[in-house]
Design a protein around this motif. Sequence first.
Motif, short mmCIF file in Angstrom:
data_model
loop_
_atom_site.label_atom_id
_atom_site.label_comp_id
_atom_site.label_asym_id
_atom_site.label_seq_id
_atom_site.Cartn_x
_atom_site.Cartn_y
_atom_site.Cartn_z
N GLN A 184 -14.17 -18.89 -37.96
CA GLN A 184 -13.83 -17.53 -37.56
C GLN A 184 -15.02 -16.59 -37.74
OE1 GLN A 184 -10.15 -15.94 -39.03
NE2 GLN A 184 -9.10 -17.90 -38.90
N GLY A 185 -15.98 -17.00 -38.53
CA GLY A 185 -17.17 -16.18 -38.73
C GLY A 185 -18.23 -16.38 -37.67
N ARG A 186 -18.07 -17.40 -36.84
CA ARG A 186 -19.02 -17.65 -35.75
C ARG A 186 -18.46 -17.01 -34.49
NH1 ARG A 186 -19.03 -22.59 -38.67
NH2 ARG A 186 -17.64 -23.63 -37.19
N ALA A 187 -18.79 -15.75 -34.30
CA ALA A 187 -18.13 -14.91 -33.29
C ALA A 187 -18.30 -15.39 -31.86
CB ALA A 187 -18.64 -13.48 -33.41
N ASP A 188 -19.35 -16.18 -31.59
CA ASP A 188 -19.58 -16.62 -30.21
C ASP A 188 -18.86 -17.92 -29.89
OD1 ASP A 188 -21.15 -18.18 -31.89
OD2 ASP A 188 -22.79 -18.37 -30.43
N GLU A 189 -18.06 -18.44 -30.84
CA GLU A 189 -17.26 -19.64 -30.61
C GLU A 189 -15.79 -19.27 -30.46
OE1 GLU A 189 -17.75 -22.51 -33.69
OE2 GLU A 189 -19.95 -22.58 -33.51
N GLY A 190 -15.04 -20.07 -29.73
CA GLY A 190 -13.61 -19.86 -29.61
C GLY A 190 -12.85 -20.71 -30.60
N VAL A 191 -11.82 -20.15 -31.21
CA VAL A 191 -11.01 -20.87 -32.18
C VAL A 191 -9.62 -21.14 -31.60
CG1 VAL A 191 -9.90 -20.78 -34.44
CG2 VAL A 191 -12.24 -19.95 -34.17
N VAL A 192 -9.30 -22.41 -31.51
CA VAL A 192 -7.99 -22.87 -31.05
C VAL A 192 -7.20 -23.35 -32.27
CG1 VAL A 192 -6.79 -24.68 -29.73
CG2 VAL A 192 -8.78 -23.51 -28.75
N SER A 193 -5.94 -22.98 -32.36
CA SER A 193 -5.10 -23.41 -33.48
C SER A 193 -5.14 -24.92 -33.62
CB SER A 193 -3.66 -22.94 -33.23
OG SER A 193 -2.88 -23.10 -34.40
N VAL A 194 -5.18 -25.39 -34.86
CA VAL A 194 -5.36 -26.82 -35.14
C VAL A 194 -4.33 -27.67 -34.41
CG1 VAL A 194 -5.34 -28.57 -36.96
CG2 VAL A 194 -6.41 -26.35 -37.39
N TYR A 195 -3.08 -27.24 -34.37
CA TYR A 195 -2.02 -28.07 -33.79
C TYR A 195 -2.23 -28.35 -32.31
CZ TYR A 195 0.38 -24.46 -31.05
OH TYR A 195 0.69 -23.52 -30.09
N ALA A 196 -2.99 -27.48 -31.63
CA ALA A 196 -3.14 -27.58 -30.17
C ALA A 196 -4.41 -28.30 -29.74
CB ALA A 196 -3.10 -26.18 -29.56
N ARG A 197 -5.14 -28.88 -30.66
CA ARG A 197 -6.40 -29.51 -30.30
C ARG A 197 -6.24 -30.94 -29.82
NH1 ARG A 197 -9.80 -27.26 -35.56
NH2 ARG A 197 -9.38 -25.04 -35.14
N GLY A 198 -5.07 -31.50 -30.00
CA GLY A 198 -4.80 -32.85 -29.54
C GLY A 198 -3.79 -32.86 -28.40
N ARG A 199 -2.98 -33.88 -28.34
CA ARG A 199 -1.99 -34.02 -27.29
C ARG A 199 -0.82 -33.07 -27.52
NH1 ARG A 199 1.93 -39.00 -26.04
NH2 ARG A 199 2.50 -38.48 -23.90
N ASP A 200 -0.18 -32.68 -26.45
CA ASP A 200 0.98 -31.79 -26.52
C ASP A 200 2.05 -32.41 -27.41
OD1 ASP A 200 3.16 -30.16 -26.12
OD2 ASP A 200 2.96 -30.08 -23.94
#
Length: 357
Positions: free
Chosen positions: A97-113
Amino acid sequence: MVLDGVQLVSQIRAWGLELGFSQIGVAGVDLHEAEAPLLAWLEAGYHGEMHYMASHGLKRARPAELVPGTLSVITARMNYLPRTTPADWQAREWAAQGRADEGVVSVYARGRDYHKVMRARLQKLADRMAAHIGPFGYRVFSDSAPVMEVELASRSGQGWRGKHTLTLSREAGSMFFLGEIFVDLDLPRTPAVSAHCGQCSACITVCPTQAILGPRLLDARRCISYLTIEYGGVIPEHFRRPMGNRIYGCDDCQLACPWNKFAQRSALPDFDEREGMSGARLVELFGWDEATFLRRTEGSAIRRIGHERWLRNVSVAMGNALHRADDAGIRAALAARLDHPSEVLREHIDWALAQGL
């Protein structure tokens, strides 16, 4: 055949573990104590534009009305931290969250639905039951109908309702999915567990938008997960800065929870992180055209928000990045979409460009 309920529940638990579930429980269908709090929450409008939560009325608290004939609810939880998650994962998530130029996706959504994974495995569990005891009435759910999942999970011993409203387990924190099988079998209930939040209010304190109004009371309209996933309109300006670089969901209340030091890794490869779901630059993510978005999110929960909402979320994060430090690349990427046909997206792009002035 006389059904031995205790033996059957023991067998269901064993099958559940074989299928990748972390725990199986059984709840009854009398949830009348949950009806008044549910109605008060809906009447306060805390569900925002999630109209489906109100459209089914009290069926949410009445499993036997939702699925006639239901006598018991088999509950299941499934851990979702990727198999290779390091021990210091919470610190790493805060750092992202401190790397402002990166996007953060919630952990649960990084894999398969997870909807697909849970439903498929719950169906396999029901099939095993039918093969063992013969045909029976049932219906499988995983965040797919008006089901009070946390209430049922709490009553069946999966954990307790934390102050952030999620189910908490002493053995696994809160980093897991929930699912249910409504059955027309009168199965013995598994006992509930006591709550262990104590005086801790870390989740309430850390929430960027103060969406947790008090213990176990969430105003979804203020929640970043709601704003980035469920809500399709213009995000109120006073919520945009607190969103930071979160572009799909928010894990802050879970990251701050002391019980998540016990969060467990998934046994399944389904929840392994897909390439590009963390550490990707906002400029790259904003550059996805619709075809790229659909390809990169195939089989992912992210696809459900659609390309326009994805760009809206990323544009807010880009505006927040510009607020911290001017970036010619971010400015150019935003300017390139100023003529986008979506009025909603153009409004967010205008706002984002103004943040670096």
